[in-house]
Structures are given as structure tokens and as C-alpha cells.
Scaffold this motif. Structure first.
Motif, short mmCIF file in Angstrom:
data_model
loop_
_atom_site.label_atom_id
_atom_site.label_comp_id
_atom_site.label_asym_id
_atom_site.label_seq_id
_atom_site.Cartn_x
_atom_site.Cartn_y
_atom_site.Cartn_z
N ASP A 97 43.93 32.07 -3.06
CA ASP A 97 43.14 32.26 -1.84
C ASP A 97 41.90 33.12 -2.13
O ASP A 97 40.94 33.10 -1.37
CB ASP A 97 43.98 32.88 -0.73
N GLN A 98 41.89 33.83 -3.26
CA GLN A 98 40.73 34.62 -3.65
C GLN A 98 39.79 33.84 -4.56
O GLN A 98 38.60 34.15 -4.65
CB GLN A 98 41.19 35.90 -4.36
N ARG A 99 40.32 32.84 -5.23
CA ARG A 99 39.51 32.04 -6.16
C ARG A 99 38.90 30.81 -5.48
O ARG A 99 37.77 30.43 -5.76
CB ARG A 99 40.38 31.59 -7.33
N LEU A 100 39.68 30.18 -4.60
CA LEU A 100 39.23 28.98 -3.93
C LEU A 100 38.51 29.33 -2.63
O LEU A 100 38.71 30.41 -2.07
CB LEU A 100 40.43 28.07 -3.62
N ASP A 101 37.70 28.41 -2.15
CA ASP A 101 36.98 28.58 -0.89
C ASP A 101 37.93 28.12 0.23
O ASP A 101 37.95 26.95 0.59
CB ASP A 101 35.70 27.75 -0.92
N VAL A 102 38.72 29.06 0.76
CA VAL A 102 39.71 28.75 1.78
C VAL A 102 39.15 29.13 3.15
O VAL A 102 38.68 30.26 3.34
CB VAL A 102 41.04 29.49 1.51
N VAL A 103 39.21 28.17 4.08
CA VAL A 103 38.69 28.39 5.44
C VAL A 103 39.77 28.08 6.45
O VAL A 103 40.76 27.40 6.15
CB VAL A 103 37.45 27.52 5.71
N ASP A 104 39.61 28.58 7.67
CA ASP A 104 40.58 28.32 8.74
C ASP A 104 40.27 27.06 9.53
O ASP A 104 41.17 26.43 10.05
CB ASP A 104 40.64 29.52 9.69
N ASP A 105 39.00 26.73 9.64
CA ASP A 105 38.59 25.63 10.50
C ASP A 105 37.62 24.70 9.75
O ASP A 105 36.58 25.16 9.28
CB ASP A 105 37.90 26.22 11.74
N PRO A 106 37.97 23.43 9.65
CA PRO A 106 37.08 22.51 8.91
C PRO A 106 35.71 22.36 9.57
O PRO A 106 34.73 22.09 8.89
CB PRO A 106 37.84 21.19 8.91
N ASP A 107 35.63 22.56 10.87
CA ASP A 107 34.34 22.43 11.55
C ASP A 107 33.41 23.60 11.26
O ASP A 107 32.22 23.53 11.53
CB ASP A 107 34.56 22.29 13.05
N SER A 108 33.96 24.69 10.68
CA SER A 108 33.13 25.84 10.33
C SER A 108 32.40 25.65 9.00
O SER A 108 31.55 26.46 8.64
CB SER A 108 33.98 27.11 10.29
N VAL A 109 32.77 24.60 8.28
CA VAL A 109 32.17 24.35 6.97
C VAL A 109 30.90 23.53 7.17
O VAL A 109 30.95 22.38 7.59
CB VAL A 109 33.15 23.58 6.04
N GLY A 110 29.79 24.15 6.88
CA GLY A 110 28.50 23.47 7.02
C GLY A 110 28.04 22.85 5.73
O GLY A 110 28.65 23.04 4.68
N ALA A 111 26.99 22.11 5.80
CA ALA A 111 26.43 21.47 4.62
C ALA A 111 25.77 22.47 3.71
O ALA A 111 25.36 23.51 4.09
CB ALA A 111 25.42 20.40 5.03
#
Length: 111
Positions: A97-111
Motif C-alpha cells: 500500500d506504500q509502494r503502489l498507487d492505492v486509491v479509495d475511489d476510481p472516479d478520483s483518479v484523473g488523467a
């Protein structure tokens, strides 16, 4: 044993891969095949949605790490949407979880 269902969706600014089921030695190749096909198109942002993943073994973890390494080497972003408690705990214990880009919401991931 629950199979793995892999679905690819196009969303604004991202290609999303939704996983449902178990990511283990019996199903990891299915994910690898899908990622190979998607990565051939060089998406700028790839999101692995693991909210409905019930189980991940070491083979599944290896697939996540390999996908992250490929994305970084090619200048792309790979975001992993946090899974249920068991998956979240596994990523925490292994410190991925510290090495990978882990997010809670897929809609929060922008281009």
C-alpha cells in the motif's frame, strides 16, 4: 473456488479494469492476458478496481507488482482501487500500500 471475472471499461481519462472474484494462481493469467491487451494501446491511466475481489494470493500480488513496474517504466499511471478488508490488510501487511498507487475511489483518479 470463485473464478475471476475481468471487465474492461472506458471512463473519462482512464481505462478501468474491474476484477470480481479471486486473484490467485488459477486466475492470475486471465488478468495478465487482459493487461497485455490493454497495455498494447498505451493508456495513460490504467485503474485496477479491486473492490469486489474476495481473495488475493502471492501470485496475484506478483501480478500487481509487475503491472506497476511496467506502468512506471513506460511512463503511465497505474492506480489500484482498494479492495475489501482482507485485500486491504494484505496490501498493508506486505507494505504494498506504500509502494503502489492505492486509491479509495476510481472516479478520483484523473488523467
Amino acid at each position: 473456488m470463485a473464478p475471476l471475472d475481468v471487465t474492461t471499461e472506458q471512463h473519462p481519462g482512464q481505462t478501468r479494469v474491474v476484477l470480481v472474484g479471486e486473484l490467485d494462481i488459477a486466475t492470475t493469467q486471465e488478468l495478465e492476458n487482459e493487461l497485455t491487451a490493454i497495455e498494447a494501446d498505451s493508456p495513460g491511466v490504467l485503474v485496477l478496481d479491486m473492490r469486489r475481489v474476495e481473495f488475493v494470493d502471492s501470485t496475484g500480488l506478483r501480478a500487481l507488482i509487475a503491472a506497476d513496474e511496467r506502468a512506471r517504466s513506460e511512463g503511465r499511471r497505474l492506480a489500484i482501487v482498494q479492495g475489501p478488508n482482507a485485500v486491504e490488510r494484505l496490501l498493508s501487511v506486505t507494505q504494498l500500500d506504500q509502494r503502489l498507487d492505492v486509491v479509495d475511489d476510481p472516479d478520483s483518479v484523473g488523467a
